[in-house]
Design a protein around this motif. Structure first.
Motif, mmCIF file in Angstrom:
data_model
loop_
_atom_site.group_PDB
_atom_site.id
_atom_site.type_symbol
_atom_site.label_atom_id
_atom_site.label_comp_id
_atom_site.label_asym_id
_atom_site.label_seq_id
_atom_site.Cartn_x
_atom_site.Cartn_y
_atom_site.Cartn_z
ATOM 1 N N SER A 82 -3.901 -9.155 -3.092
ATOM 2 C CA SER A 82 -4.088 -7.752 -3.485
ATOM 3 C C SER A 82 -3.310 -6.853 -2.383
ATOM 4 N N PRO A 83 -3.332 -5.422 -2.934
ATOM 5 C CA PRO A 83 -2.734 -4.368 -1.986
ATOM 6 C C PRO A 83 -3.314 -4.443 -0.559
ATOM 7 N N GLN A 84 -4.749 -4.661 -0.542
ATOM 8 C CA GLN A 84 -5.364 -4.496 0.644
ATOM 9 C C GLN A 84 -5.073 -5.829 1.485
ATOM 10 N N ALA A 85 -4.918 -7.074 0.856
ATOM 11 C CA ALA A 85 -4.787 -8.257 1.576
ATOM 12 C C ALA A 85 -3.411 -8.150 2.152
ATOM 13 N N ALA A 86 -2.389 -7.314 1.538
ATOM 14 C CA ALA A 86 -0.994 -7.159 2.225
ATOM 15 C C ALA A 86 -1.101 -6.412 3.458
ATOM 16 N N PHE A 87 -1.759 -5.297 3.348
ATOM 17 C CA PHE A 87 -2.131 -4.682 4.576
ATOM 18 C C PHE A 87 -2.740 -5.173 5.853
ATOM 19 N N GLU A 88 -3.969 -6.049 5.373
ATOM 20 C CA GLU A 88 -4.610 -6.944 6.197
ATOM 21 C C GLU A 88 -3.657 -7.772 6.883
ATOM 22 N N SER A 89 -2.699 -8.493 5.974
ATOM 23 C CA SER A 89 -1.730 -9.306 6.625
ATOM 24 C C SER A 89 -0.786 -8.494 7.559
ATOM 25 N N ALA A 90 -0.612 -7.299 7.312
ATOM 26 C CA ALA A 90 0.528 -6.460 8.218
ATOM 27 C C ALA A 90 -0.244 -6.227 9.423
ATOM 28 N N LEU A 91 -1.538 -6.250 9.321
ATOM 29 C CA LEU A 91 -2.268 -5.842 10.519
ATOM 30 C C LEU A 91 -2.315 -6.955 11.538
ATOM 31 N N LYS A 92 -2.706 -8.270 11.120
ATOM 32 C CA LYS A 92 -2.540 -9.614 11.527
ATOM 33 C C LYS A 92 -1.166 -9.849 12.345
ATOM 34 N N HIS A 93 -0.284 -9.476 11.719
ATOM 35 C CA HIS A 93 1.101 -9.631 12.049
ATOM 36 C C HIS A 93 1.217 -8.615 13.117
ATOM 37 N N GLU A 94 0.962 -7.363 13.189
ATOM 38 C CA GLU A 94 1.230 -6.381 14.321
ATOM 39 C C GLU A 94 0.378 -7.029 15.464
ATOM 40 N N LYS A 95 -0.808 -7.511 15.164
ATOM 41 C CA LYS A 95 -1.505 -8.189 16.232
ATOM 42 C C LYS A 95 -0.848 -9.206 17.102
ATOM 43 N N SER A 96 -0.025 -10.032 16.223
ATOM 44 C CA SER A 96 0.493 -11.206 17.085
ATOM 45 C C SER A 96 1.869 -10.649 17.685
ATOM 46 N N ILE A 97 2.305 -9.663 16.966
ATOM 47 C CA ILE A 97 3.551 -8.852 17.718
ATOM 48 C C ILE A 97 2.901 -8.314 19.011
ATOM 49 N N GLU A 130 1.597 0.985 16.128
ATOM 50 C CA GLU A 130 1.645 0.343 14.808
ATOM 51 C C GLU A 130 0.200 -0.141 14.468
ATOM 52 N N GLU A 131 -0.472 -0.961 15.581
ATOM 53 C CA GLU A 131 -1.873 -1.476 15.080
ATOM 54 C C GLU A 131 -2.836 -0.469 14.544
ATOM 55 N N SER A 132 -2.882 0.897 15.522
ATOM 56 C CA SER A 132 -3.799 1.743 15.058
ATOM 57 C C SER A 132 -3.498 2.225 13.387
ATOM 58 N N ASP A 136 -6.034 1.881 10.268
ATOM 59 C CA ASP A 136 -6.435 3.099 9.749
ATOM 60 C C ASP A 136 -6.156 2.833 8.064
ATOM 61 N N ILE A 137 -5.095 2.162 7.640
ATOM 62 C CA ILE A 137 -4.787 2.197 6.170
ATOM 63 C C ILE A 137 -5.943 0.891 5.927
ATOM 64 N N VAL A 138 -5.998 -0.015 6.605
ATOM 65 C CA VAL A 138 -6.945 -0.837 6.002
ATOM 66 C C VAL A 138 -8.350 -0.356 5.885
ATOM 67 N N GLU A 139 -8.735 0.746 6.846
ATOM 68 C CA GLU A 139 -9.946 1.048 6.725
ATOM 69 C C GLU A 139 -10.093 1.825 5.560
ATOM 70 N N MET A 153 -4.626 7.463 -5.278
ATOM 71 C CA MET A 153 -4.184 8.626 -4.358
ATOM 72 C C MET A 153 -3.836 7.964 -2.925
ATOM 73 N N LEU A 154 -4.352 6.821 -2.623
ATOM 74 C CA LEU A 154 -3.820 6.214 -1.470
ATOM 75 C C LEU A 154 -2.241 5.906 -1.532
ATOM 76 N N ASP A 155 -1.818 5.395 -2.639
ATOM 77 C CA ASP A 155 -0.503 5.256 -2.931
ATOM 78 C C ASP A 155 0.401 6.567 -2.828
ATOM 79 N N LYS A 156 -0.092 7.544 -3.426
ATOM 80 C CA LYS A 156 0.477 8.709 -3.198
ATOM 81 C C LYS A 156 0.594 9.208 -1.788
ATOM 82 N N GLU A 157 -0.346 9.208 -1.112
ATOM 83 C CA GLU A 157 -0.429 9.829 0.321
ATOM 84 C C GLU A 157 0.826 8.809 1.117
ATOM 85 N N LEU A 158 0.381 7.419 0.956
ATOM 86 C CA LEU A 158 1.549 6.644 1.847
ATOM 87 C C LEU A 158 2.935 6.888 1.342
ATOM 88 N N GLY A 159 3.209 7.063 0.213
ATOM 89 C CA GLY A 159 4.284 7.479 -0.082
ATOM 90 C C GLY A 159 5.184 8.798 0.413
#
Ligand code: OFO
Length: 167
Positions: A82-97, A130-132, A136-139, A153-159
């Motif tokens: 899902s879109p949320q899962a992608a951003f959660e995966s991004a957060l996990k990735h940033e924590k590893s970085i 990056e993490e923060s 925030d997007i995951v929240e 709306m979130l898609d418009k905002e992130l765009g």
């Protein structure tokens, strides 16, 4: 000027930043595919930022008189649940970085490598940012839950994201 161990570690981080660029580019393609163009644009910009991070390592390795060693970049995943899962995966990735940057900093300190330690300060700060940002997007995703209007709306905002100049 820098130890062999540090040289290897810096080249590995260069590879990790290129992988970051690659995984966000893959997320951009995923979002484009499910017609979330704002999120696709956000991820494409993130990918560009990660490439700039990689170039910081590339330039630093050369500046300290060492040899850049480009390694194979792993395949990133191509889709997420899902879109949320992608951003959660991004957060996990940033924590590893962040962990990688902290480990690199620990190595520079233990080797009394002041040049590398100072160089890494920018990345320590950047990882907090990056993490923060991604957290925030995951929240936001949690808040909108299953609302289609919220997702729109979130898609418009992130765009609206614009590229941040790298110092
Ligand atoms: Fe390079 O900061 Fe994200 O991964």
């Amino acid at each position: 000027m820098i130890s062999d161990k540090m040289k290897v570690a810096l080249n590995e981080q260069l590879n990790a930043e290129l992988y970051s660029s690659y995984i966000y580019l893959s997320m951009s393609a995923y979002f484009d595919d499910i017609n979330l163009k704002g999120m696709a644009a956000w991820m494409k910009m993130q990918s560009t930022e990660e490439y700039a991070h990689a170039m910081k390592f590339f330039d630093f390795i050369i500046r300290v008189g060492e040899r850049v060693n480009l390694k194979q970049i792993d395949n990133p995943p191509a889709s997420w649940d899902s879109p949320q899962a992608a951003f959660e995966s991004a957060l996990k990735h940033e924590k590893s970085i962040t962990k990688r940057i902290n480990d690199l900093t620990d190595l520079a300190i233990s080797e009394k490598d002041h040049a590398t330690n100072t160089f890494l300060h920018w990345f320590v700060d950047e990882q907090v940012e990056e993490e923060s940002t991604v957290a925030d997007i995951v929240e936001n995703f949690k808040l909108i839950a299953d609302s289609k209007g919220g997702l729109f709306m979130l898609d418009k905002e992130l765009g609206k994201r614009t590229i941040m100049p790298q110092q």
